[in-house]
Design an enzyme around this catalytic site. Structure first.
Site, PDB file in Angstrom:
ATOM      1  N   ASP A  85       0.749  -0.982  -0.251  1.00  0.00           N
ATOM      2  CA  ASP A  85      -0.184   0.277   0.158  1.00  0.00           C
ATOM      3  C   ASP A  85       0.997   1.085   0.085  1.00  0.00           C
ATOM      4  O   ASP A  85       1.595   0.985   0.717  1.00  0.00           O
ATOM      5  CB  ASP A  85      -0.417   0.140   1.663  1.00  0.00           C
ATOM      6  N   ASP A  96      -3.191   6.809  -2.941  1.00  0.00           N
ATOM      7  CA  ASP A  96      -3.361   6.107  -2.019  1.00  0.00           C
ATOM      8  C   ASP A  96      -3.622   4.858  -2.945  1.00  0.00           C
ATOM      9  O   ASP A  96      -4.570   4.715  -3.548  1.00  0.00           O
ATOM     10  CB  ASP A  96      -3.493   6.941  -1.316  1.00  0.00           C
ATOM     11  N   HIS A 157     -12.093   6.014   2.171  1.00  0.00           N
ATOM     12  CA  HIS A 157     -12.111   7.512   3.227  1.00  0.00           C
ATOM     13  C   HIS A 157     -11.605   8.441   1.262  1.00  0.00           C
ATOM     14  O   HIS A 157     -10.971   8.351   1.098  1.00  0.00           O
ATOM     15  CB  HIS A 157     -10.576   7.550   4.039  1.00  0.00           C
ATOM     16  N   HIS A 165      -6.833  11.382   5.454  1.00  0.00           N
ATOM     17  CA  HIS A 165      -8.506  10.710   5.476  1.00  0.00           C
ATOM     18  C   HIS A 165      -9.684  12.204   6.002  1.00  0.00           C
ATOM     19  O   HIS A 165      -9.160  12.502   7.687  1.00  0.00           O
ATOM     20  CB  HIS A 165      -8.513  10.205   7.174  1.00  0.00           C
ATOM     21  N   GLU A 190     -10.915   0.889  -0.327  1.00  0.00           N
ATOM     22  CA  GLU A 190     -10.037   0.645   0.318  1.00  0.00           C
ATOM     23  C   GLU A 190     -10.794  -1.630   0.181  1.00  0.00           C
ATOM     24  O   GLU A 190     -10.988  -1.283   1.833  1.00  0.00           O
ATOM     25  CB  GLU A 190      -9.118   0.630   0.476  1.00  0.00           C
ATOM     26  N   GLU A 281      -6.755  -2.035  -3.548  1.00  0.00           N
ATOM     27  CA  GLU A 281      -7.074   0.007  -3.244  1.00  0.00           C
ATOM     28  C   GLU A 281      -6.758   1.077  -4.572  1.00  0.00           C
ATOM     29  O   GLU A 281      -5.628   1.122  -4.994  1.00  0.00           O
ATOM     30  CB  GLU A 281      -6.416   1.070  -2.210  1.00  0.00           C
TER      31      GLU A 281
END
Ligand code: MN
Ligand code: MN
Length: 296
Positions: A85, A96, A157, A165, A190, A281
């Site tokens: 990740d 992300d 998020h 976040h 995710e 994700e």
């Protein structure tokens, strides 16, 4: 969003995506976690972005928030399932993204496919105005149909500049919530699938920290560590590894700063039933008609 701002999100997303592929491609038996983390992070910088958070390498029943310590020797083993990740940012615009690979075996191909398919199904329906619980419901049903559970206490998020976040959370199950996805949101979705009970619990402290309060009555080594953090990484999560050059062996100082309330240390998250965990994700830009994958 202004076009030149969106361009930064796109560029950061594209670099994060390449970093994810580079890192996951390196995961083979005998390679150290540290080699992968350092290579991925160096690549992000070479590409002209900054590292948004330490490369997370979560193995087997560890779901998230693990990054190797300075000098850590842990190696990937035959049969591991590994979540890579990664995050890259340009002027705070963050990409992300994560994927899961298995080391040498195909025992957990279906588990890995379950989170991948759940993400793809979510992406198909995401648009401005969709209910967040509908997204969660699709994730949950996709996983259940393949014989797995979603992890219910991990969520996607919204992301804002320098804020990983921010705002809404996107559930990985039908939480019956009444919130909707605003058009124009940058959001990381995710899904985590597991063979376990479908929850994570906090385990030990990780090597991932974030600044929470830049003052306090501190010892000299703590003050030195905090000054480094404030100069180089005041907004986003960082790792003990990143302080090595300016302040070698900073673990004690960092732990003191956590006790003093100046830093937050993320706990390593493990599946509560000891189940294996897969994750996929992407960071998305939500429009009125659908969404654009920024980390494709
Ligand atoms: Mn992530
Ligand atoms: Mn995320």
């Amino acid at each position: 969003m202004k076009d030149d701002d969106l361009q930064k999100w796109k560029d950061a997303g594209s670099i994060a995506s390449k970093a994810r592929e580079l890192g996951s491609g390196m995961v083979t038996e005998g390679v150290t976690y540290l080699e992968v983390a350092e290579t991925v992070e160096a690549f992000i910088v070479e590409q002209g972005a900054e590292v948004a958070f330490p490369a997370n390498i979560a193995v087997n029943d560890v779901a998230a928030h693990y990054t190797p310590r300075p000098g850590e020797k842990t190696r990937f083993r035959y049969g591991d399932i590994v979540k890579i990740d990664v995050g890259a940012h340009i002027d705070g615009c963050i990409g992300d993204t994560a994927k899961t690979v298995e080391v040498g075996t195909t025992t957990y191909s279906q588990l890995i496919l379950a989170s991948k398919r759940a993400l793809e199904s979510a992406i198909e329906v995401i648009r401005g105005g969709i209910s967040l619980s509908t997204i969660g419901s699709i994730v949950e049903r996709t996983m259940n149909s393949m014989g797995f559970r979603p992890i219910v206490n991990l969520t996607g998020h919204a992301i804002e500049r320098y804020e990983l976040h921010a705002g809404i959370s996107v559930p990985n199950y039908d939480d019956r919530g009444r919130e909707f996805m605003p058009e124009g949101t940058i959001v990381a979705v995710e899904p985590f699938a597991t063979t376990g009970i479908g929850e994570v619990k906090s385990w030990k402290r990780s090597n991932i920290y974030r600044m929470v309060r830049p003052k306090g009555k501190l010892k000299p080594d703590q003050q030195q560590a905090l000054d480094l953090v404030q100069t180089d990484m005041p907004h986003l999560p960082f790792s003990e590894r990143w302080l090595e050059k300016g302040l070698p062996r900073s673990e004690k100082a960092l732990k003191g700063l956590v006790r003093a309330g100046s830093l937050y240390s993320y706990p390593i998250l493990k599946e509560a039933g000891g189940g294996m965990v897969s994750q996929w994700e992407h960071t998305l830009y939500v429009t009125d008609k659908g969404c654009k994958i920024l980390t494709y």
